[in-house]
Motif scaffolding. Sequence first.
Motif, PDB file in Angstrom:
ATOM      1  N   VAL A  10       0.853  -1.178  -0.226  1.00  0.00           N
ATOM      2  CA  VAL A  10      -0.076   0.081   0.000  1.00  0.00           C
ATOM      3  C   VAL A  10       0.897   1.204  -0.022  1.00  0.00           C
ATOM      4  O   VAL A  10       0.357   2.404  -0.249  1.00  0.00           O
ATOM      5  CB  VAL A  10      -0.882   0.013   1.082  1.00  0.00           C
ATOM      6  CG1 VAL A  10      -1.872  -0.940   1.002  1.00  0.00           C
ATOM      7  CG2 VAL A  10      -0.154  -0.114   2.559  1.00  0.00           C
ATOM      8  N   ASP A  11       2.164   0.965   0.434  1.00  0.00           N
ATOM      9  CA  ASP A  11       2.892   2.385   0.174  1.00  0.00           C
ATOM     10  C   ASP A  11       3.733   2.536  -1.176  1.00  0.00           C
ATOM     11  O   ASP A  11       4.523   3.418  -1.202  1.00  0.00           O
ATOM     12  CB  ASP A  11       4.182   2.067   1.193  1.00  0.00           C
ATOM     13  CG  ASP A  11       3.412   2.256   2.636  1.00  0.00           C
ATOM     14  OD1 ASP A  11       2.594   3.053   2.813  1.00  0.00           O
ATOM     15  OD2 ASP A  11       3.884   1.374   3.535  1.00  0.00           O
ATOM     16  N   ASP A  12       3.563   1.648  -2.140  1.00  0.00           N
ATOM     17  CA  ASP A  12       3.857   1.608  -3.354  1.00  0.00           C
ATOM     18  C   ASP A  12       3.801   3.227  -3.903  1.00  0.00           C
ATOM     19  O   ASP A  12       2.660   3.652  -3.676  1.00  0.00           O
ATOM     20  CB  ASP A  12       3.596   0.501  -4.220  1.00  0.00           C
ATOM     21  CG  ASP A  12       4.270   0.478  -5.722  1.00  0.00           C
ATOM     22  OD1 ASP A  12       4.637   1.595  -6.208  1.00  0.00           O
ATOM     23  OD2 ASP A  12       4.572  -0.683  -5.988  1.00  0.00           O
ATOM     24  N   PRO A  13       4.948   3.844  -4.514  1.00  0.00           N
ATOM     25  CA  PRO A  13       4.718   5.150  -5.218  1.00  0.00           C
ATOM     26  C   PRO A  13       3.819   5.197  -6.236  1.00  0.00           C
ATOM     27  O   PRO A  13       3.350   6.244  -6.617  1.00  0.00           O
ATOM     28  CB  PRO A  13       5.997   5.559  -5.407  1.00  0.00           C
ATOM     29  CG  PRO A  13       7.089   4.348  -5.288  1.00  0.00           C
ATOM     30  CD  PRO A  13       6.180   3.529  -4.233  1.00  0.00           C
ATOM     31  N   GLN A  14       3.438   4.112  -6.738  1.00  0.00           N
ATOM     32  CA  GLN A  14       2.591   4.186  -7.887  1.00  0.00           C
ATOM     33  C   GLN A  14       1.078   4.431  -7.450  1.00  0.00           C
ATOM     34  O   GLN A  14       0.500   4.818  -8.375  1.00  0.00           O
ATOM     35  CB  GLN A  14       2.501   2.707  -8.673  1.00  0.00           C
ATOM     36  CG  GLN A  14       3.881   2.189  -9.325  1.00  0.00           C
ATOM     37  CD  GLN A  14       3.655   0.845 -10.041  1.00  0.00           C
ATOM     38  OE1 GLN A  14       3.145   0.828 -11.181  1.00  0.00           O
ATOM     39  NE2 GLN A  14       3.905  -0.196  -9.120  1.00  0.00           N
ATOM     40  N   TRP A  15       0.953   4.292  -6.368  1.00  0.00           N
ATOM     41  CA  TRP A  15      -0.553   4.740  -5.670  1.00  0.00           C
ATOM     42  C   TRP A  15      -0.674   6.087  -5.825  1.00  0.00           C
ATOM     43  O   TRP A  15      -1.434   6.658  -6.500  1.00  0.00           O
ATOM     44  CB  TRP A  15      -0.933   4.191  -4.460  1.00  0.00           C
ATOM     45  CG  TRP A  15      -1.216   2.841  -4.135  1.00  0.00           C
ATOM     46  CD1 TRP A  15      -0.531   1.943  -3.593  1.00  0.00           C
ATOM     47  CD2 TRP A  15      -2.516   2.476  -4.411  1.00  0.00           C
ATOM     48  NE1 TRP A  15      -1.194   0.689  -3.733  1.00  0.00           N
ATOM     49  CE2 TRP A  15      -2.319   1.007  -4.188  1.00  0.00           C
ATOM     50  CE3 TRP A  15      -3.518   2.802  -4.966  1.00  0.00           C
ATOM     51  CZ2 TRP A  15      -3.305   0.143  -4.203  1.00  0.00           C
ATOM     52  CZ3 TRP A  15      -4.554   1.953  -5.141  1.00  0.00           C
ATOM     53  CH2 TRP A  15      -4.586   0.456  -4.916  1.00  0.00           C
ATOM     54  N   ARG A  16       0.490   6.785  -5.819  1.00  0.00           N
ATOM     55  CA  ARG A  16       0.649   8.324  -5.876  1.00  0.00           C
ATOM     56  C   ARG A  16       0.353   8.823  -7.333  1.00  0.00           C
ATOM     57  O   ARG A  16      -0.467   9.511  -7.862  1.00  0.00           O
ATOM     58  CB  ARG A  16       1.836   8.893  -5.155  1.00  0.00           C
ATOM     59  CG  ARG A  16       1.235  10.204  -4.160  1.00  0.00           C
ATOM     60  CD  ARG A  16       2.365  10.636  -3.434  1.00  0.00           C
ATOM     61  NE  ARG A  16       3.878  10.474  -3.777  1.00  0.00           N
ATOM     62  CZ  ARG A  16       4.592   9.632  -3.117  1.00  0.00           C
ATOM     63  NH1 ARG A  16       4.094   8.977  -2.046  1.00  0.00           N
ATOM     64  NH2 ARG A  16       5.852   9.127  -3.501  1.00  0.00           N
ATOM     65  N   THR A  17       1.445   8.415  -8.188  1.00  0.00           N
ATOM     66  CA  THR A  17       1.410   8.834  -9.432  1.00  0.00           C
ATOM     67  C   THR A  17       0.357   8.405 -10.177  1.00  0.00           C
ATOM     68  O   THR A  17       0.103   9.031 -11.082  1.00  0.00           O
ATOM     69  CB  THR A  17       2.740   8.338 -10.199  1.00  0.00           C
ATOM     70  OG1 THR A  17       2.951   6.821  -9.994  1.00  0.00           O
ATOM     71  CG2 THR A  17       4.076   9.000  -9.432  1.00  0.00           C
ATOM     72  N   LEU A  18      -0.134   6.889 -10.258  1.00  0.00           N
ATOM     73  CA  LEU A  18      -1.052   6.496 -11.176  1.00  0.00           C
ATOM     74  C   LEU A  18      -2.477   6.585 -10.667  1.00  0.00           C
ATOM     75  O   LEU A  18      -3.584   6.399 -11.425  1.00  0.00           O
ATOM     76  CB  LEU A  18      -0.760   5.123 -11.301  1.00  0.00           C
ATOM     77  CG  LEU A  18       0.655   4.838 -12.180  1.00  0.00           C
ATOM     78  CD1 LEU A  18       0.571   3.509 -12.317  1.00  0.00           C
ATOM     79  CD2 LEU A  18       0.701   5.554 -13.244  1.00  0.00           C
ATOM     80  N   PHE A  19      -2.832   6.985  -9.446  1.00  0.00           N
ATOM     81  CA  PHE A  19      -4.031   7.140  -9.002  1.00  0.00           C
ATOM     82  C   PHE A  19      -4.279   8.572  -8.082  1.00  0.00           C
ATOM     83  O   PHE A  19      -4.940   9.306  -8.570  1.00  0.00           O
ATOM     84  CB  PHE A  19      -4.495   5.977  -8.099  1.00  0.00           C
ATOM     85  CG  PHE A  19      -5.987   6.207  -7.470  1.00  0.00           C
ATOM     86  CD1 PHE A  19      -7.170   6.154  -8.691  1.00  0.00           C
ATOM     87  CD2 PHE A  19      -6.127   6.460  -6.091  1.00  0.00           C
ATOM     88  CE1 PHE A  19      -8.275   6.550  -8.092  1.00  0.00           C
ATOM     89  CE2 PHE A  19      -7.645   6.858  -5.817  1.00  0.00           C
ATOM     90  CZ  PHE A  19      -8.561   6.850  -6.857  1.00  0.00           C
ATOM     91  N   GLU A  20      -3.691   8.595  -7.081  1.00  0.00           N
ATOM     92  CA  GLU A  20      -3.867  10.085  -6.272  1.00  0.00           C
ATOM     93  C   GLU A  20      -3.666  11.146  -6.868  1.00  0.00           C
ATOM     94  O   GLU A  20      -4.400  12.237  -7.056  1.00  0.00           O
ATOM     95  CB  GLU A  20      -3.277   9.931  -4.996  1.00  0.00           C
ATOM     96  CG  GLU A  20      -3.520   8.646  -4.207  1.00  0.00           C
ATOM     97  CD  GLU A  20      -4.936   8.544  -3.390  1.00  0.00           C
ATOM     98  OE1 GLU A  20      -5.820   9.585  -3.706  1.00  0.00           O
ATOM     99  OE2 GLU A  20      -5.231   7.594  -2.899  1.00  0.00           O
ATOM    100  N   ASN A  21      -2.392  11.227  -7.658  1.00  0.00           N
ATOM    101  CA  ASN A  21      -2.070  12.594  -8.582  1.00  0.00           C
ATOM    102  C   ASN A  21      -2.835  12.565  -9.631  1.00  0.00           C
ATOM    103  O   ASN A  21      -2.980  13.458 -10.390  1.00  0.00           O
ATOM    104  CB  ASN A  21      -0.822  12.690  -8.361  1.00  0.00           C
ATOM    105  CG  ASN A  21       0.171  12.732  -7.029  1.00  0.00           C
ATOM    106  OD1 ASN A  21      -0.609  13.055  -6.061  1.00  0.00           O
ATOM    107  ND2 ASN A  21       1.260  13.057  -6.954  1.00  0.00           N
TER     108      ASN A  21
END
Length: 299
Positions: free
Chosen positions: A52-63
């Motif tokens: 759940v801490d994978d940076p892809q969560w930020r780049t590909l979803f949240e941002n």
Amino acid sequence: GDSVDLLALGDAGEGTMSEENVAREMGALARERKIAAALMLGDNFYSMLRGVDDPQWRTLFENMYDKRFLNFPFYAALGNHEYLEKNDIVELDYARLRPDSRWKMPARWYRVDFPAGAKRPLVMLLVADSNEYDLGPARWSEQKAWLDQQLSSMPANVWKIVCAHHPIWSNGVHGDDSRLASEWGTLFESLGVDFYLCGHDHTLQHMQIDGWRTTFLVSGGGGAGSHVMLRDDRGPFARTAHGFLHLHFEADQARARFIDDDGKVMHEMVRGSGGDIKVVKDGGKDAKYTGKLIGTTPD
């Protein structure tokens, strides 16, 4: 009276320029309309998520889906890539461990009613898992019984939508799924499902199939590489393009618009509460691809 607006897109999570464009146009629409939620139709990420801490969560979803404009829940379905990359567990975990995130996936299959908290919903959405082989026979039949029970318990004048990853009918490279047609399609038909939404084929399609009342919408243009069409004898609409689906529900009619990554409405249709279909803007169909398909079957 009440109305509900939803967005739907599948096959997004590669971080392409096309995905950024689709996200931008979704944001532009959300500034004009009050959107209740977005539906993620599977293949939400194409590479493995390391927790759940994978940076892809930020780049590909949240941002990727700018919270300033797209500040509503994203209800996600599981696609074949979720199982291939073993992302299914991580996506379920992220929803559970990040309750403040817009990412919502309470289970492998689940129900959401709109408007939220209404005593009597205008729209009932069932998010289903079409990955039959990954689920296995026991879970597959459990889900089918659940679909049956949910759809049977709904009063007649509620819009019934089911969304999952795999198409039942498609002019694209993956084609029709006869097993899904007999297992789910006939159930949807007998229990009055108005719309079945899916992705998997990286195309945009509106399928009205002879003898079937349900409207079948493929919205797999979320950003991953495009797929060609292998047939052109059905529609009314089947195009290779990046874009998303905008659904607008009122008591007596539902409107579906496919919007491309430039913000242009490609195709628009209205479905009356009695099941009558009117094409308001005909986006036409791509000619079938007659060249050689290079390599393996697209994913």
